[in-house]
Write a protein that holds these residues in place. Structure first.
Motif, PDB file in Angstrom:
ATOM      1  N   ALA A   1     -12.360  42.671  52.027  1.00 28.59           N
ATOM      2  CA  ALA A   1     -10.887  43.067  51.995  1.00 28.59           C
ATOM      3  C   ALA A   1     -10.371  43.797  50.749  1.00 28.59           C
ATOM      4  O   ALA A   1      -9.496  44.904  51.266  1.00 28.59           O
ATOM      5  CB  ALA A   1      -9.920  41.610  52.284  1.00 28.59           C
ATOM      6  N   GLN A   2     -10.763  43.661  49.726  1.00 26.73           N
ATOM      7  CA  GLN A   2     -10.559  44.344  48.657  1.00 26.73           C
ATOM      8  C   GLN A   2     -10.990  45.714  48.951  1.00 26.73           C
ATOM      9  O   GLN A   2     -10.509  46.890  48.689  1.00 26.73           O
ATOM     10  CB  GLN A   2     -10.923  43.690  47.252  1.00 26.73           C
ATOM     11  N   ASP A   3     -12.255  45.877  49.504  1.00 23.47           N
ATOM     12  CA  ASP A   3     -12.975  47.211  49.650  1.00 23.47           C
ATOM     13  C   ASP A   3     -12.039  47.942  50.727  1.00 23.47           C
ATOM     14  O   ASP A   3     -11.932  49.165  50.667  1.00 23.47           O
ATOM     15  CB  ASP A   3     -14.273  47.126  50.256  1.00 23.47           C
TER      16      ASP A   3
ATOM     17  N   GLN B   1      -7.941  52.068  53.131  1.00 24.25           N
ATOM     18  CA  GLN B   1      -6.865  52.188  53.816  1.00 24.25           C
ATOM     19  C   GLN B   1      -5.483  52.301  53.276  1.00 24.25           C
ATOM     20  O   GLN B   1      -4.414  52.774  53.763  1.00 24.25           O
ATOM     21  CB  GLN B   1      -6.764  51.257  55.018  1.00 24.25           C
ATOM     22  N   GLY B   2      -5.613  52.068  51.716  1.00 26.48           N
ATOM     23  CA  GLY B   2      -4.458  52.008  50.774  1.00 26.48           C
ATOM     24  C   GLY B   2      -3.525  51.031  51.190  1.00 26.48           C
ATOM     25  O   GLY B   2      -2.347  51.031  50.448  1.00 26.48           O
ATOM     26  N   PHE B   3      -3.640  49.871  51.821  1.00 26.56           N
ATOM     27  CA  PHE B   3      -2.703  48.567  51.914  1.00 26.56           C
ATOM     28  C   PHE B   3      -3.817  47.560  52.439  1.00 26.56           C
ATOM     29  O   PHE B   3      -4.848  47.556  52.691  1.00 26.56           O
ATOM     30  CB  PHE B   3      -1.653  48.831  52.896  1.00 26.56           C
ATOM     31  N   LYS B   4      -3.072  46.259  51.981  1.00 25.23           N
ATOM     32  CA  LYS B   4      -3.698  45.122  52.116  1.00 25.23           C
ATOM     33  C   LYS B   4      -3.874  44.973  53.633  1.00 25.23           C
ATOM     34  O   LYS B   4      -3.072  44.988  54.569  1.00 25.23           O
ATOM     35  CB  LYS B   4      -3.041  43.840  51.589  1.00 25.23           C
ATOM     36  N   PRO B   5      -5.030  44.350  54.119  1.00 27.39           N
ATOM     37  CA  PRO B   5      -5.342  43.929  55.536  1.00 27.39           C
ATOM     38  C   PRO B   5      -4.167  42.767  55.927  1.00 27.39           C
ATOM     39  O   PRO B   5      -4.079  41.908  55.053  1.00 27.39           O
ATOM     40  CB  PRO B   5      -6.715  43.152  55.631  1.00 27.39           C
ATOM     41  N   GLY B   6      -3.740  42.888  57.141  1.00 32.47           N
ATOM     42  CA  GLY B   6      -2.832  41.931  57.558  1.00 32.47           C
ATOM     43  C   GLY B   6      -3.451  40.775  58.079  1.00 32.47           C
ATOM     44  O   GLY B   6      -4.812  40.594  57.932  1.00 32.47           O
ATOM     45  N   ARG B   7      -2.652  39.847  58.784  1.00 34.09           N
ATOM     46  CA  ARG B   7      -2.943  38.437  58.981  1.00 34.09           C
ATOM     47  C   ARG B   7      -4.297  38.577  60.261  1.00 34.09           C
ATOM     48  O   ARG B   7      -5.312  38.129  60.230  1.00 34.09           O
ATOM     49  CB  ARG B   7      -2.012  37.496  59.642  1.00 34.09           C
TER      50      ARG B   7
END
Length: 298
Positions: free
Chosen positions: A85-87, A92-98
């Protein structure tokens, strides 16, 4: 080979299967090791290596269910997924959603599963066509459900029925303690647990200790009911009865051990002798236990 824990069911009165006919019905669901993409696999295995799927002694039937499970801790999956998720966040410039995290964990699980270790366990099943018992040697309901689920797939109509008794085990055990008197052919042993109902679930437990009768009556008067009680049947088998009508920590007493040890038989003969002794004694114990609980509710 004594069962340690008893999940008790009634065998349907419509049961007519011989050992050979039952083995034929179980054969399509015989155990095969799972492949790299299966988290768990279930199937019937011979009770004795190289033997049939159904072991029969004096009309009593013994089965064995094998479960193979891949060991893949969720902590490992979560750790790898967080790193991915960090990679992904950097890309993509934003945290992965649920939803994206859920898909990521599923992907990691599928990737790691082929490298996971496998463990197997066997669960024994005793079918008594004479006295109409079906008993599973399992302490946890989930293990018994595995057996019942595969039996339902293997045998039509489904052969097991719930056992209903006139008096709940909790009410009966509480009455025995309050009256300081065990039911016929039983004695009360030292381990006892009483619990309050409602939200509090306050509980008191006695372990290897005989409580004073006045202490027990005081707890019962305050609203507690007995949820577990150690007992011995006919000086032959000790066990713990639970509020859910499970029989746990089954152990033959010295008189039965001495009878078994005196036989001096070969290994296969000893197994059959032990099975005959166990099934014969447990059938009588279950009959007496049902009577102690007010008889069977039809």
């Amino acid at each position: 080979m004594w069962f340690k824990n008893l999940k008790i069911y009634r065998l349907s009165t419509a049961w007519t299967l011989s050992a050979e006919a039952l083995a034929d019905k179980l054969a399509p669901a015989a155990f095969t090791p799972g492949n790299n993409l299966q988290a768990q696999s279930l199937g019937w295995v011979p009770v004795r290596e190289g033997g049939p799927l159904v072991h029969a002694v004096r009309g009593q039937l013994l089965l064995s269910l094998r479960a193979e499970k891949k060991l893949l801790p969720s902590t490992v999956v979560n750790q790898v997924a967080r790193a991915r998720a960090q990679d992904l966040e950097a890309q993509q410039g934003f945290k992965p959603g649920r939803k994206q995290m859920k898909e990521l964990k599923e992907q990691v699980f599928d990737e790691l599963l082929p490298r996971a270790f496998s463990i197997t366990r066997d669960t024994a099943v005793w079918i008594d066509p004479v006295n109409h018992w079906l008993v599973i040697d399992a302490a946890a309901a989930a293990k018994a459900d595995e057996v019942l689920g595969l039996l339902a797939k293997s045998i039509d109509p489904f052969p097991a029925e719930p056992l209903y008794v006139e008096q709940s085990p909790s009410a009966a055990m509480t009455g025995w303690l309050a009256g300081d008197e065990a039911p016929a052919n039983f004695t009360i042993d030292q381990d006892t647990e009483l619990a309050a109902g409602g939200d509090s679930r306050a509980a008191v437990r006695y372990v290897r200790h005989t409580p004073e009768i006045e202490d027990l009556r005081r707890h019962i008067a305050s609203g507690k009911q007995c949820t577990r009680l150690a007992m011995t049947w006919a000086d032959r088998i000790s066990f713990v009865l639970t509020e859910g009508l499970d029989v746990k920590r089954v152990a033959p007493q010295d008189v039965l051990k001495e009878n078994a040890d005196a036989a001096g038989l070969a290994e296969d003969q000893r197994f059959d002798s032990d099975m005959a002794l166990m099934t014969g004694e447990l059938a009588k114990l279950l009959d007496d236990l049902v009577q102690a609980l007010g008889g069977e509710k039809k």
